[in-house]
Write a protein that holds these residues in place. Structure first.
Motif, PDB file in Angstrom:
ATOM      1  N   PHE A 179     -85.091  23.447  12.313  1.00 44.19           N
ATOM      2  CA  PHE A 179     -84.759  22.112  12.818  1.00 44.19           C
ATOM      3  C   PHE A 179     -84.400  22.193  14.300  1.00 44.19           C
ATOM      4  O   PHE A 179     -84.871  21.410  15.125  1.00 44.19           O
ATOM      5  N   LYS A 198     -90.248  11.822  12.824  1.00 43.36           N
ATOM      6  CA  LYS A 198     -90.553  12.725  11.720  1.00 43.36           C
ATOM      7  C   LYS A 198     -89.364  12.873  10.779  1.00 43.36           C
ATOM      8  O   LYS A 198     -89.488  12.689   9.558  1.00 43.36           O
ATOM      9  N   PHE A 199     -88.212  13.193  11.339  1.00 41.53           N
ATOM     10  CA  PHE A 199     -87.071  13.521  10.483  1.00 41.53           C
ATOM     11  C   PHE A 199     -86.334  12.306   9.940  1.00 41.53           C
ATOM     12  O   PHE A 199     -85.568  12.441   8.974  1.00 41.53           O
ATOM     13  N   ARG A 200     -86.578  11.143  10.503  1.00 38.46           N
ATOM     14  CA  ARG A 200     -85.840   9.961  10.054  1.00 38.46           C
ATOM     15  C   ARG A 200     -86.648   9.073   9.125  1.00 38.46           C
ATOM     16  O   ARG A 200     -86.226   7.947   8.811  1.00 38.46           O
ATOM     17  N   LEU A 205     -84.075  14.570   2.619  1.00 42.80           N
ATOM     18  CA  LEU A 205     -84.064  15.592   3.657  1.00 42.80           C
ATOM     19  C   LEU A 205     -83.114  16.702   3.236  1.00 42.80           C
ATOM     20  O   LEU A 205     -81.925  16.460   2.993  1.00 42.80           O
ATOM     21  N   ILE A 207     -81.596  20.374   4.353  1.00 40.86           N
ATOM     22  CA  ILE A 207     -81.446  21.315   5.457  1.00 40.86           C
ATOM     23  C   ILE A 207     -80.582  22.489   5.014  1.00 40.86           C
ATOM     24  O   ILE A 207     -79.442  22.322   4.588  1.00 40.86           O
ATOM     25  N   THR A 226     -79.574  11.462  13.210  1.00 38.78           N
ATOM     26  CA  THR A 226     -80.525  11.540  12.096  1.00 38.78           C
ATOM     27  C   THR A 226     -79.799  11.297  10.780  1.00 38.78           C
ATOM     28  O   THR A 226     -80.281  10.545   9.914  1.00 38.78           O
TER      29      THR A 226
END
Length: 444
Positions: A179, A198-200, A205, A207, A226
Motif C-alpha cells: 500500500f 482504486k483503494f476507495r 479492503l 490490509i 481512505t
C-alpha cells in the motif's frame, strides 16, 4: 538448459550466503533446474509438498535475487517430482495455489483450512460474522497477535468466503508495505487521483501488518482519508497487526481511535491440542501418515507459532524423501535427530504440565498425585505452589484454565492458593528459596 543451470547455480550461491546452513540444506540442496522459458524459471523440488512450501516462503526472495543477477524480471515457479517419493507418500492434494491478481487473495486461505482452537475461536467467529454481513458488523475488524499464528489466513478467509459464495462485492487484500509503495509510486508519477480511486472503491479492503504504518506520516494521512471514505460508505475494513492499536508507537491518535471503532480480536499461541490438530490436518491434506507419537512430540516441543509446526513437519518429510522411506516408518528417535538443530537453542515452553511435573519432582511425589482430591499437607501444599507458579509464570492464561487443569470447579481455589503462598513468602525465606529453585528448573 546450460543457461538455466548457470542462472540457478548463481542464485543458489546467493541464497547460500543469505540463509542459515541448515535452512539451505533442508530447502535448496535437492532442488534442480527444470526450464527457463520466456523469463520464467521453473525449479524442480523433491516433492510437490516442497514445491508448494518454496512457492509460499521463498518465491519473492528468489525472484529478487534473480533480478539482481540479470537486471531482468524473472518469474520463478516450482514443480514437485514424485519419482523419488515412497508409494504411499501422495501429494495429490498439494497442487499449486495461485494468488488472484484481481483480489490479491491466496485461495488456500479458507475458513475450512483454518484449525479452530481456544486460542483463536473468538477471532474466527468474528471473521465468519464479517464474511456473512460485510460492512454491517464489526467494522473495522482488527485482528492482532504474534508472528505465524494465522492472522493473514483468517483475514483472507473472509475475502475467499465472499468470493467463493459469489457475493457481488469488490474485494482486495494488500500488505501495508505494498500500500505504501503504491502511494509513493503514485506521488512520483502524479497519479494520486487514480491511487485514491482504486483503494476507495472496494467493498472489502483488507490490509495486512498495519503496524508498519508507524512513523510514516504521509501513508498515515492517506490511509486516514481512505478509511473514512470506506467506513462512511459502509464498506468493510479488515486490518491485522502484531499488537493492539494502542501499542503501535508513532501512529496517529485519530487512526488508533478509528481502529478501535469496530472489534479487536486477538489470536494467541495455540495450545497443545490445537497444535496436534494443526499437524493432523496438514498430514490429511497431503495424504501423509505419521505416527501419533511423532505429531505429539512436535506439538510438545514447538509451541510458539504455526510456522514452526509446519517447518518441523517438512523437515521430517524431507528426511523421508531423501532416505526413500515411507513416512509412517519414521520413529520418534529419528525425529529427535532430524529436529535437533531446531531444538538446540530452544528453551522448554512453560506449560501447566511442565509446572506440575517440576513441582512434583521437587517434592518427590507423583506428578498425578498433585491433582488428587486430598487435603493431606504433603500433597495439598505442593498443589498450592503449582497453582501459584502457574498464575505467575503463565500470565496470559486465565485462572479458570488453571483451575480446570487441577480438576477444580472454579477459579476461587486458585485465588486462595495465590493468597496463601504470597502470605507465606513474606514470612518464610526457606519457602522463598524453594520456589526460586523450582522456578529455575521450570524456566531453564
Amino acid at each position: 538448459m546450460a543457461e538455466t543451470q548457470n542462472l540457478w547455480s548463481q542464485i543458489l550461491k546467493e541464497i547460500k550466503q543469505q540463509v542459515e546452513p541448515q535452512t539451505f540444506s533442508t530447502w535448496f540442496d535437492k532442488t534442480e533446474e527444470f526450464s527457463l522459458v520466456n523469463d520464467t524459471l521453473t525449479i524442480k523440488a523433491p516433492t510437490k509438498f516442497f514445491a508448494d512450501w518454496l512457492d509460499q516462503h521463498y518465491k519473492s526472495f528468489i525472484e529478487e535475487i534473480a533480478y539482481n543477477l540479470t537486471a531482468e524480471k524473472i518469474v520463478v515457479d516450482f514443480i514437485g517430482s514424485t519419482n523419488n517419493a515412497p508409494n504411499n507418500y501422495s501429494f495429490s492434494k498439494s497442487s499449486k495455489f495461485d494468488v488472484s491478481l484481481d483480489t490479491g487473495l491466496n485461495p488456500r486461505y479458507t475458513f475450512g483450512r483454518f484449525v479452530v482452537g481456544n486460542n483463536n475461536h473468538f477471532a474466527f467467529s468474528a471473521a465468519q460474522a464479517v464474511a456473512d454481513k460485510p460492512g454491517k458488523i464489526y467494522n473495522p475488524l482488527f485482528i492482532y497477535g504474534g508472528v505465524g499464528l494465522g492472522k493473514t489466513h483468517l483475514m483472507q478467509g473472509v475475502g475467499n468466503s465472499i468470493v467463493n459464495n459469489k457475493i457481488n462485492k469488490k474485494v482486495l487484500y494488500i500488505t501495508t508495505e505494498d500500500f505504501t509503495n503504491e502511494m509513493i509510486s503514485a506521488i512520483q508519477t502524479n497519479s494520486t487521483i487514480n491511487f485514491r480511486k482504486k483503494f476507495r472503491t472496494f467493498d472489502i479492503l483488507m490490509i495486512d501488518d498495519i503496524h508498519f504504518l508507524a512513523g510514516k506520516e504521509g501513508s498515515q494521512e492517506e490511509f486516514f482519508h481512505t478509511f473514512n471514505t470506506l467506513y462512511n460508505a459502509k464498506k468493510q475494513i479488515i486490518l491485522t497487526s502484531d499488537r493492539p492499536p494502542k501499542e503501535i508507537k508513532q501512529l496517529q491518535d485519530r487512526l488508533i481511535s478509528r481502529f478501535e471503532w469496530g472489534l479487536l480480536a486477538d489470536i494467541k499461541r495455540p495450545n497443545y491440542e490445537t497444535r496436534v490438530a494443526i499437524l493432523r490436518q496438514k498430514c490429511d491434506e497431503e495424504d501423509i501418515t505419521l505416527k501419533d507419537e511423532i505429531l505429539e512430540f512436535i506439538a510438545e516441543n514447538f509451541d510458539d507459532n504455526i510456522r514452526q509446526l509446519e517447518g518441523s513437519l517438512v523437515k521430517i518429510l524431507a528426511f523421508s524423501s531423501y532416505k526413500n522411506i515411507k513416512p509412517h516408518q519414521i520413529e520418534v528417535t529419528d525425529v529427535k535427530k532430524i529436529l535437533e538443530d531446531m531444538m538446540a537453542n530452544r528453551k522448554r515452553p512453560v506449560t501447566l504440565d511442565l509446572i506440575q511435573e517440576e513441582v512434583a519432582k521437587y517434592f518427590e511425589i507423583g506428578k498425578n498425585q498433585i491433582k488428587e482430591p486430598t487435603r493431606k499437607k504433603e500433597i495439598a501444599f505442593p498443589r498450592q505452589i503449582a497453582m501459584y507458579l502457574s498464575a505467575k509464570l503463565i500470565p496470559h492464561i486465565s485462572l479458570l484454565e488453571i483451575a480446570n487443569h487441577y480438576n477444580k470447579k472454579d477459579h476461587t481455589t486458585i485465588i486462595h492458593a495465590k493468597k496463601i503462598i504470597t502470605q507465606k513468602l513474606g514470612k518464610d525465606q526457606n519457602l522463598k528459596s524453594k520456589i526460586n529453585e523450582i522456578t529455575e528448573a521450570i524456566t531453564k
